[in-house]
Write an enzyme that holds these catalytic residues in place. Structure first.
Site, PDB file in Angstrom:
ATOM      1  N   LYS A   1     -14.046 -59.176  61.528  1.00 17.18           N
ATOM      2  CA  LYS A   1     -15.384 -58.568  61.646  1.00 17.18           C
ATOM      3  C   LYS A   1     -16.497 -59.423  61.034  1.00 17.18           C
ATOM      4  CE  LYS A   1     -12.983 -54.189  61.059  1.00 17.18           C
ATOM      5  NZ  LYS A   1     -12.822 -52.973  60.271  1.00 17.18           N
TER       6      LYS A   1
ATOM      7  N   ASP B   1      -8.380 -45.984  57.215  1.00 18.51           N
ATOM      8  CA  ASP B   1      -9.017 -44.769  57.747  1.00 18.51           C
ATOM      9  C   ASP B   1      -8.014 -43.784  58.352  1.00 18.51           C
ATOM     10  OD1 ASP B   1      -8.441 -46.426  59.876  1.00 18.51           O
ATOM     11  OD2 ASP B   1     -10.383 -46.240  60.851  1.00 18.51           O
TER      12      ASP B   1
END
Length: 498
Positions: free
Chosen positions: A195, A230
């Site tokens: 990212k 997550d």
């Protein structure tokens, strides 16, 4: 004079005939165009078919890979990572707990006041902080120092509504959404950055040790109680709200699943079994692949041109990152081989990922008689101003095929987890509900995808078993879920509040 009139009449008749011929020719041309496009669509539909027997084969293959991944490291395409989470929240947790959610160019810091079973999450606050670009490629000390400063500022501004117990260290759940090799509930070494981050001196280091060092340097007395991702956070949040949650699935830009496994069913686990007898497993199911998956030439081409060819095959056919791109690729072929958009292929159509899944969803949910939403999207995104109804109908059907395949395969994956846990057969006197917690924008906002997933899971389970299964939306696993895991792994568990 009569000759002139007759001559004019002949000219008019010829003009009318010529015009009629052009109209007929255009209609024949259009008819051929729609016919060729329908042929491409039909071929694609056949290759995407997911009859129930195929889905059961996919589920069986998923269960087999789960067993293999639990048996040994590298034994399966599914990593089946041990999360070291052996205590999920029960609802009894009380106190103020914090979460740090780092997964992109922004990070969030949260605090929640837990009030036990009566008040649950009594209060919560958060701030979002942008990371300056130079810190994304600088040093580990600079990045974690910046984050620690933001944490300290957040605590300084703590309002009167939050009541940390005096004399106790603050505790934090750290959601770190980058590849990590976890070594305990509160430690893990960074494998690589993604990212847009590239901080070389952090690779191979324990990220919990790095943030702890940064907090100590500025005198911030805070302990990382849990390092999570997550998906694990979604499972924790789901279990906090419902004791019957057995698994969590993320269906958003990417996809993953986690579930509660019996500790004795994990051959690769070394050391003492946890007291709870359970362990949360992070499947990393996006990397699942099987010969039973209905892959097409468009999927193979997408994979070949991706940043990670041969990897994340399951993710590439079911997640929000890729569904719109699959639709674009089929439209490209229609444009090239069937002149679907006219003699020229729209230049914008050649741009990868220009058609996003939210746009695909909007087209798929178009209920207007003339499918005007599809017309609008074609104009806005691809600059196709002329889109007759037959074209719009074909595009609607294309969206339906891609979404249906993704949703039905997602259901097969969930069914694979259910089979692995042995909950796919009726047990005498056992009417306990089993809940799957799901988070992610694809599931939350793409209604037809969600409805197809739910109906397919019911079809796979059969009516009798399906009555005991529920799919529930569980939001913010990376935030609230992480704070809840800090609470369930607190160093003060069992200590009475003063």
């Amino acid at each position: 004079m009569k000759k002139v009139v007759v001559g004019a009449g002949v000219v008019c008749a010829v003009a009318v005939c010529t015009a009629a011929a052009l109209v007929v020719r255009q209609r024949v041309k259009n008819c051929g165009k729609w016919s060729r496009a329908m042929g491409i669509l039909k071929e694609f539909e056949e290759k995407c078919e997911t009859p129930i027997e195929k889905l059961k084969q996919v589920a069986d293959a998923m269960a087999v890979e789960m067993h293999a991944g639990l048996a040994s490291e590298g034994g399966s395409k599914l990593k089946m990572l041990i999360s070291y989470v052996d205590n999920l929240p029960t609802g009894d947790e009380k106190g103020v707990f914090y979460a740090l959610d780092l997964g992109g160019t922004n990070f969030r810091v949260l605090r929640v006041q837990l009030g036990g079973k009566e008040e649950r999450v009594a209060r919560k606050e958060f701030v979002e902080v942008s990371i300056p670009p130079h810190l994304m490629t600088g040093s580990s000390e600079a990045l974690f120092g910046f984050i620690a400063e933001a944490l300290a500022k957040f605590i300084e501004e703590e309002g009167d509504g939050f009541h940390p117990v005096s004399g106790r260290q603050r505790e934090l759940g750290f959601t770190f959404s980058f590849p990590v090799k976890q070594t305990s509930i509160a430690s893990g070494t960074l494998i690589k950055w993604t990212k847009g981050f590239n901080i070389e001196d952090a690779v191979g280091e324990d990220v919990v040790a790095e943030i702890t060092k940064a907090m100590e340097k500025i005198g911030l007395d805070m302990r990382v109680a849990a390092l999570v991702n997550d998906t694990i956070g979604t499972l924790a949040g789901g279990r906090y709200n419902n004791d019957n949650v057995i698994a969590a699935v993320i269906l958003g830009t990417g996809t993953n699943a986690a579930y509660v496994e019996r500790a004795h069913a994990i051959p690769k686990w070394q050391g003492l079994l946890p007291q709870s007898g359970e362990m949360v497993i992070n499947m990393e199911w996006g990397n699942f692949r099987s010969s039973h998956l209905p892959l097409t030439e468009y999927d193979h081409a997408l994979d070949l041109e991706s940043l990670n060819p041969g990897e994340q095959i399951f993710e590439k056919i079911i997640s929000g990152m890729y569904l719109g791109e699959i639709v674009r690729r089929v439209l490209c072929r229609m444009a090239e081989e069937a002149a679907f958009f006219g003699d020229v292929v729209p230049p914008k159509l050649k741009k990868p990922f220009i058609l996003r899944t939210p746009d695909m969803s909007a087209m798929h949910h178009d209920t207007s008689p003339d499918l005007k939403v599809i017309g609008s999207k074609l104009n806005d995104i691809l600059e196709v101003s002329n889109s007759p109804l037959p074209m719009r109908k074909i595009i609607f059907e294309l969206c339906n095929i891609v979404a249906t395949r993704g949703a039905r395969l997602s259901a097969a994956g969930i069914y694979g987890i259910i089979r692995k846990l042995g909950r796919d057969t009726p047990r005498d006197g056992d009417n306990q509900k089993s809940v799957i917690a799901v988070d992610g924008g694809l599931f939350e906002h793409y209604t037809k995808f969600r409805n197809t997933l739910e109906s397919t899971l019911k079809e796979l389970l059969g009516d009798e078993i399906a009555e005991n299964f529920v799919i529930e939306l569980s939001n913010d696993g990376s935030g609230i879920g992480a704070a809840l895991l800090a609470a369930s792994h607190s160093q003060y568990l069992g200590v009475e509040e003063s």
